[in-house]
Design an enzyme around this catalytic site. Structure first.
Site, PDB file in Angstrom:
ATOM      1  N   TYR A  73       0.830  -1.307   0.085  1.00 10.01           N
ATOM      2  CA  TYR A  73      -0.092   0.026   0.016  1.00 10.01           C
ATOM      3  C   TYR A  73       0.800   0.986  -0.048  1.00 10.01           C
ATOM      4  O   TYR A  73       1.934   1.272   0.618  1.00 10.01           O
ATOM      5  CB  TYR A  73      -0.865   0.006   1.287  1.00 10.01           C
ATOM      6  CG  TYR A  73      -2.300   0.424   0.944  1.00 10.01           C
ATOM      7  CD1 TYR A  73      -2.517   1.622   0.230  1.00 10.01           C
ATOM      8  CD2 TYR A  73      -3.439  -0.111   1.536  1.00 10.01           C
ATOM      9  CE1 TYR A  73      -3.883   2.164   0.010  1.00 10.01           C
ATOM     10  CE2 TYR A  73      -4.646   0.388   1.795  1.00 10.01           C
ATOM     11  CZ  TYR A  73      -4.708   1.486   0.676  1.00 10.01           C
ATOM     12  OH  TYR A  73      -6.063   2.204   0.565  1.00 10.01           O
ATOM     13  N   GLU A  75      -0.261   4.510  -0.644  1.00  7.87           N
ATOM     14  CA  GLU A  75      -0.622   6.128  -1.153  1.00  7.87           C
ATOM     15  C   GLU A  75      -0.053   7.421  -1.095  1.00  7.87           C
ATOM     16  O   GLU A  75       0.813   7.660  -0.171  1.00  7.87           O
ATOM     17  CB  GLU A  75      -1.888   6.458   0.021  1.00  7.87           C
ATOM     18  CG  GLU A  75      -3.080   5.576  -0.404  1.00  7.87           C
ATOM     19  CD  GLU A  75      -4.472   6.032   0.761  1.00  7.87           C
ATOM     20  OE1 GLU A  75      -5.534   5.852   0.225  1.00  7.87           O
ATOM     21  OE2 GLU A  75      -4.020   6.420   1.946  1.00  7.87           O
ATOM     22  N   ASP A 224      -5.061  12.928 -26.043  1.00  6.83           N
ATOM     23  CA  ASP A 224      -5.313  11.648 -25.788  1.00  6.83           C
ATOM     24  C   ASP A 224      -4.554  10.782 -26.626  1.00  6.83           C
ATOM     25  O   ASP A 224      -5.057  10.676 -27.904  1.00  6.83           O
ATOM     26  CB  ASP A 224      -6.922  11.511 -25.599  1.00  6.83           C
ATOM     27  CG  ASP A 224      -7.212  10.029 -25.067  1.00  6.83           C
ATOM     28  OD1 ASP A 224      -6.043   9.269 -25.047  1.00  6.83           O
ATOM     29  OD2 ASP A 224      -8.337   9.841 -24.881  1.00  6.83           O
ATOM     30  N   THR A 250      -2.456   5.441 -22.471  1.00  7.76           N
ATOM     31  CA  THR A 250      -2.396   4.093 -21.671  1.00  7.76           C
ATOM     32  C   THR A 250      -1.057   3.456 -22.070  1.00  7.76           C
ATOM     33  O   THR A 250      -0.299   4.189 -22.642  1.00  7.76           O
ATOM     34  CB  THR A 250      -3.475   3.006 -22.626  1.00  7.76           C
ATOM     35  OG1 THR A 250      -3.128   3.160 -23.793  1.00  7.76           O
ATOM     36  CG2 THR A 250      -5.020   3.763 -22.336  1.00  7.76           C
ATOM     37  N   LYS A 253      -1.633  -0.959 -25.258  1.00  7.09           N
ATOM     38  CA  LYS A 253      -1.995  -0.822 -26.694  1.00  7.09           C
ATOM     39  C   LYS A 253      -0.563  -1.027 -27.267  1.00  7.09           C
ATOM     40  O   LYS A 253       0.305  -1.800 -27.257  1.00  7.09           O
ATOM     41  CB  LYS A 253      -2.539   0.533 -26.959  1.00  7.09           C
ATOM     42  CG  LYS A 253      -3.901   0.318 -26.320  1.00  7.09           C
ATOM     43  CD  LYS A 253      -4.679   1.659 -26.664  1.00  7.09           C
ATOM     44  CE  LYS A 253      -6.222   1.688 -26.211  1.00  7.09           C
ATOM     45  NZ  LYS A 253      -6.498   1.890 -24.916  1.00  7.09           N
ATOM     46  N   ARG A 259      -1.695  -3.104 -18.498  1.00  8.06           N
ATOM     47  CA  ARG A 259      -2.749  -2.090 -18.547  1.00  8.06           C
ATOM     48  C   ARG A 259      -3.012  -1.202 -17.509  1.00  8.06           C
ATOM     49  O   ARG A 259      -2.769  -1.350 -16.349  1.00  8.06           O
ATOM     50  CB  ARG A 259      -4.040  -2.972 -18.411  1.00  8.06           C
ATOM     51  CG  ARG A 259      -4.357  -4.137 -19.536  1.00  8.06           C
ATOM     52  CD  ARG A 259      -5.628  -4.560 -19.369  1.00  8.06           C
ATOM     53  NE  ARG A 259      -6.624  -3.597 -19.835  1.00  8.06           N
ATOM     54  CZ  ARG A 259      -6.935  -3.387 -21.256  1.00  8.06           C
ATOM     55  NH1 ARG A 259      -6.118  -4.111 -22.220  1.00  8.06           N
ATOM     56  NH2 ARG A 259      -7.746  -2.620 -21.450  1.00  8.06           N
TER      57      ARG A 259
END
Length: 433
Positions: A73, A75, A224, A250, A253, A259
């Site tokens: 974790y 954050e 984008d 992304t 691709k 991903r």
């Protein structure tokens, strides 16, 4: 994932490159789930993967995804976490950031977004407030859900004006961004931001023209580049970073990573972007995915990746030409990228019917509703496909006429093609043994 080993000429026996003890334990404790994983490996090993937004990651990327970093974790950001024990994952994130900024020439990178949509959300959150006007590509002409769909946050929170593509005297001559329309719409609507990019635009975009129009009306320019950033990394597509205020993308691709999402921006917007990702729109980052992004970015900086990116484009152009030679109409008359949008109505099928016929033959591609389409969006007149995956497998221009022939024969409802498709794919396994 699959290897080249086969139990018959048309059935590949798959394994997982990162399997080993982990897969054995999964088989022992959850054979039902293990069968699903192996079944998907079987599918990938025996079908032509032509979905424009998919690719095969490297074993290194898969190893990072399955690493103990999945347990942590974290954050916050390196050096400023909300949890203890983050010293090593800090190194992984800093490595990913350094590699991204160096590869694309950006002043700042945020590698935490969970997806491309999360990256776009962060850009909007950093630059806009609900109710602001955004000028983006119309969804009917190839825009993404985050470019104004009423079912998406973008269409619910912002006033969206859509620009489109030209109709053209012929289908092949149309489909290009209408920059004069874009300029007129920008002056009419005075948007706070202009979004550049789409999910089915096969040509290079004139980023300088977008920048000029954005400057004319005092708008931010958000690019984008979800589909094309891997081609940018390999020098096979123009780099939007020098022109954009923010670039969203992304990491799968064409970039061939895990991903996930990525945001690039200038130093002036770095703090706003970071705060828009965390704490505004996300919690703790997926550190195994961040590490996998670092692995993919290192791979994308190598000379062989540049060869790969150019081969992706060469394959797409050859495939588009071979499809056109068999009566399939190609949007814009060709492609500059990995992506092909095509009208299959001349073969007597809708896009949805084409997708089903191809799937039955082991050819995986998407249906597509073309700009100015007369078919309902649930059916469409077109298909959308890409060459990133098959190029990763090692296919070259000489295989593209065969791929086109298999597609057209499937659309003409010829039966018994699955064996031919599997035989072709077996010669180019995604993960050779």
């Amino acid at each position: 994932m699959p290897t080249a080993e086969a139990s018959s000429p048309h059935i590949v026996t798959p394994t997982l490159p990162a399997g080993g003890r982990g897969l054995d334990e999964l088989r022992a404790h959850d054979p039902e789930l293990a069968d699903i994983l192996l079944g998907e490996a079987q599918r990938q090993a025996s079908c032509l993967q032509l979905i424009a937004g998919e690719n095969f990651t490297s074993p290194a990327v898969l190893t990072a995804l399955g690493s103990p970093l999945a347990n942590k974790y974290a954050e916050g950001y390196p050096g400023h976490r909300h949890h203890a024990g983050c010293e090593l994952v800090d190194l992984a994130e800093r490595l990913a950031v350094e590699r991204a900024t160096r590869l694309f020439g950006a002043a700042h990178a945020n590698v935490q977004p969970y997806s491309g949509s999360s990256a776009v959300l962060a850009a909007y959150a950093a630059l806009l407030v609900p109710g602001d006007t955004v000028l983006a590509m119309s969804l009917a002409h190839g825009g993404h859900l985050t470019h104004g769909s009423e079912s998406n946050f973008s269409g619910r929170w912002f006033r969206i004006a859509g620009y489109g593509v030209t109709r053209g005297e012929t289908f092949e001559e149309g489909g290009l961004i209408d920059y004069e329309q874009l300029r007129d719409l920008a002056h009419r609507h005075r948007p706070k931001a202009i979004v550049c990019g789409g999910i089915a635009y096969p040509r290079h975009i004139d980023y300088a023209a977008f920048r000029e129009i954005a400057d004319d009306v005092g708008a931010y320019l958000i690019v984008d580049a979800a589909h094309t950033l891997g081609l940018v990394a390999g020098g096979a597509a123009p780099n939007p970073v020098p022109y954009a205020d923010v670039v969203c993308a992304t990491t799968h691709k064409t970039l061939r990573g895990p991903r996930g999402g990525l945001v690039l921006c200038g130093a002036d917007l770095a703090q706003r972007i970071d705060r828009a990702v965390f704490p505004f729109s996300q919690g703790g980052p997926h550190m195994h995915a961040v590490a996998a992004k670092a692995a993919a970015l290192a791979e994308a900086a190598r000379p062989e990746f540049a060869l790969y990116a150019h081969q992706v484009v060469a394959n797409a152009r050859t495939l588009a030409g071979a499809l056109a030679a068999q009566g399939v109409r190609i949007a814009t008359g060709g492609t500059d990228t990995h992506l092909i949008a095509a009208d299959v109505s001349a073969l007597g099928v809708t896009g949805m019917r084409a997708r089903g016929l191809c799937a039955a033959a082991g050819i995986v591609l998407d249906k597509y509703t073309l700009p100015y389409d007369t078919e309902p969006c649930t059916a469409g007149s077109g298909i959308r496909l890409g060459t990133a995956s098959v190029t990763t497998q090692g296919m070259r221009e000489e295989q593209m006429p065969q791929v086109a022939d298999l597609i057209v024969r499937a659309l003409r409802e010829e039966r018994g093609l699955a064996g031919e498709v599997a035989e072709l794919v077996e010669a180019f396994p995604p993960y050779p043994g």
